[in-house]
Scaffold this active site. Sequence first.
Site, mmCIF file in Angstrom:
data_model
loop_
_atom_site.group_PDB
_atom_site.id
_atom_site.type_symbol
_atom_site.label_atom_id
_atom_site.label_comp_id
_atom_site.label_asym_id
_atom_site.label_seq_id
_atom_site.Cartn_x
_atom_site.Cartn_y
_atom_site.Cartn_z
ATOM 1 N N LYS A 78 0.810 -1.207 0.120
ATOM 2 C CA LYS A 78 -0.006 -0.097 0.046
ATOM 3 C C LYS A 78 0.886 1.260 0.101
ATOM 4 O O LYS A 78 0.468 2.273 -0.457
ATOM 5 C CB LYS A 78 -1.036 0.050 1.341
ATOM 6 C CG LYS A 78 -2.059 -0.752 0.898
ATOM 7 C CD LYS A 78 -3.315 -0.044 0.273
ATOM 8 C CE LYS A 78 -4.402 -0.734 -0.308
ATOM 9 N NZ LYS A 78 -5.135 -1.636 0.404
ATOM 10 N N LYS A 123 -3.044 -11.296 -8.579
ATOM 11 C CA LYS A 123 -4.387 -11.924 -7.994
ATOM 12 C C LYS A 123 -5.683 -10.860 -8.639
ATOM 13 O O LYS A 123 -5.057 -9.727 -8.991
ATOM 14 C CB LYS A 123 -4.437 -11.891 -6.638
ATOM 15 C CG LYS A 123 -4.208 -10.734 -5.927
ATOM 16 C CD LYS A 123 -4.719 -10.613 -4.571
ATOM 17 C CE LYS A 123 -4.604 -9.059 -4.211
ATOM 18 N NZ LYS A 123 -5.576 -8.852 -2.824
ATOM 19 N N LYS A 125 -9.772 -5.454 -6.296
ATOM 20 C CA LYS A 125 -10.538 -4.314 -6.610
ATOM 21 C C LYS A 125 -9.826 -3.276 -7.107
ATOM 22 O O LYS A 125 -9.889 -2.495 -8.013
ATOM 23 C CB LYS A 125 -11.067 -3.714 -5.471
ATOM 24 C CG LYS A 125 -12.617 -4.559 -4.833
ATOM 25 C CD LYS A 125 -12.848 -4.435 -3.419
ATOM 26 C CE LYS A 125 -13.613 -5.487 -2.970
ATOM 27 N NZ LYS A 125 -13.492 -5.771 -1.593
HETATM 28 P P1 TYM Z 1 -10.779 -8.092 1.006
HETATM 29 O O1 TYM Z 1 -11.874 -7.116 1.368
HETATM 30 O O2 TYM Z 1 -9.699 -7.376 0.331
HETATM 31 O O3 TYM Z 1 -11.160 -9.439 0.612
HETATM 32 C C1 TYM Z 1 -12.296 -10.088 1.254
HETATM 33 C C2 TYM Z 1 -12.076 -11.653 1.030
HETATM 34 O O4 TYM Z 1 -11.806 -11.863 -0.180
HETATM 35 C C3 TYM Z 1 -10.706 -12.766 -0.439
HETATM 36 N N1 TYM Z 1 -9.941 -12.268 -1.602
HETATM 37 C C4 TYM Z 1 -9.394 -13.269 -2.594
HETATM 38 N N2 TYM Z 1 -9.454 -14.773 -2.331
HETATM 39 C C5 TYM Z 1 -8.680 -15.430 -3.450
HETATM 40 N N3 TYM Z 1 -8.287 -14.697 -4.548
HETATM 41 C C6 TYM Z 1 -8.442 -13.430 -4.748
HETATM 42 N N4 TYM Z 1 -8.107 -12.860 -5.833
HETATM 43 C C7 TYM Z 1 -8.941 -12.660 -3.622
HETATM 44 N N5 TYM Z 1 -9.250 -11.238 -3.527
HETATM 45 C C8 TYM Z 1 -9.687 -11.220 -2.219
HETATM 46 C C9 TYM Z 1 -9.640 -12.118 0.597
HETATM 47 O O5 TYM Z 1 -8.554 -13.003 1.050
HETATM 48 C C10 TYM Z 1 -10.820 -11.757 1.517
HETATM 49 O O6 TYM Z 1 -10.980 -13.284 2.581
HETATM 50 N N6 TYM Z 1 -8.625 -7.118 5.501
HETATM 51 C C11 TYM Z 1 -9.523 -8.061 4.641
HETATM 52 C C12 TYM Z 1 -10.942 -7.889 5.182
HETATM 53 C C13 TYM Z 1 -10.979 -8.133 6.909
HETATM 54 C C14 TYM Z 1 -11.017 -9.408 7.302
HETATM 55 C C15 TYM Z 1 -11.056 -9.051 8.741
HETATM 56 C C16 TYM Z 1 -10.879 -10.620 7.057
HETATM 57 C C17 TYM Z 1 -10.936 -7.308 7.650
HETATM 58 N N7 TYM Z 1 -10.921 -7.800 8.970
HETATM 59 C C18 TYM Z 1 -10.990 -10.262 9.763
HETATM 60 C C19 TYM Z 1 -10.991 -11.739 7.986
HETATM 61 C C20 TYM Z 1 -10.978 -11.249 9.263
HETATM 62 C C21 TYM Z 1 -9.511 -7.501 3.171
HETATM 63 O O7 TYM Z 1 -9.288 -6.392 2.949
HETATM 64 O O8 TYM Z 1 -10.225 -8.341 2.375
#
Ligand code: TYM
Length: 333
Positions: A113, A197, A200
């Site tokens: 980031k 990967k 967004k």
């Molecule tokens: P975020 O919002 O980027 O993504 C949400 C979930 O989707 C999964 N994910 C993916 N899995 C496989 N391939 C991909 N290309 C891919 N893109 C996204 C992420 O691994 C995630 O499971 N920090 C986290 C959100 C969060 C969270 C938490 C998750 C905040 N607190 C507590 C679990 C527990 C995030 O930014 O995910």
Amino acid sequence: MNKATVVSGIRPTGYLHLGNYFGAVQNFLRMQEDFNCYFFIADVHSLTTHPTPDNLQAGVKQVLAEYLACGIDPEKSTIFIQSDVPEITELYTILNMNAYLGELERTTSFKDKARKQPENVNAGLLTYPVLMASDILIHKAHFVPVGKDQEQNLEMARKFGKRFNRMYKSEVFPIPKPFTFDGADLIKVPGLDGSGKMGKSEGNAINLFDTEKDIRKKVMRAVTDSGPTEPNSEKPEAIQNLFTLMKIVSEPAVIEQFETAYNQCEIRYGDMKKQLAEDIIKVTLPIRERIVDILDDNEHLAKVARMGAEKARESALKTLKEVKELVGFRKLY
Ligand code: TYM
């Protein structure tokens, strides 16, 4: 017997994409049958990238509707919005006191980031893993279903939980584990741009909310090459990514057919992409239709959010009370 507890969340910074769906939501759907699940919308985390208030509000509503459209059932799982549970940020303040600059600066997601948005390297980005640990520990989670990209953040949550337990000679926090079914590896859904990967912010995502036309257009634009010239050659990353996506959405016989064509240097990427687009649409179209309906029903969305907030706060308050007692916040009155 008590059910094990599960926590996971998604940031409301746009639409859910195939990475979110296959990396996380599909596991949520199966887990809600047998576990005590908390699935939330990480709107506090979203503030690290400075969304406008309107975008944030729209994103929260969108993800809530998408959770429901995917089949997360508010009667089985607790679905809530992170900012509705202030106990999470209170725990975050306490855990921040035991999180060290060096370890936070070394986190891959922070370094990424900081590189991508050098104009906005804020303290929230630095302590992002502490907020995430609070999300997980506040409900005493045993399991966290996430994609591969969250592995390190989850490792930090484990570290902060263990550290707190040790410092205060308690077992207040179970140490949460990443979760997939049948011991499968955490997954990484690739993007369509030939590298890395699906994400967004990467601009390479196929969203659950995309129309059929959008999906066909995006898949047909996916990066390929002029095709293999030697039988059974290794696949370059862009081509491997197409096959990986196909493995996720297509029937085994279809995958086999394109694998064979590739190995015999007879692959036609145009045909492969057409097939891939149709197979993606088969998964997403029914979900898209439900999202449209649910987004229209503000009353239902409000009811789900209120019910989730109440259930999540009840659980969070219990943990926070124990934590405050442990650190020495004891009332004088
Ligand atoms: P975020 O919002 O980027 O993504 C949400 C979930 O989707 C999964 N994910 C993916 N899995 C496989 N391939 C991909 N290309 C891919 N893109 C996204 C992420 O691994 C995630 O499971 N920090 C986290 C959100 C969060 C969270 C938490 C998750 C905040 N607190 C507590 C679990 C527990 C995030 O930014 O995910």
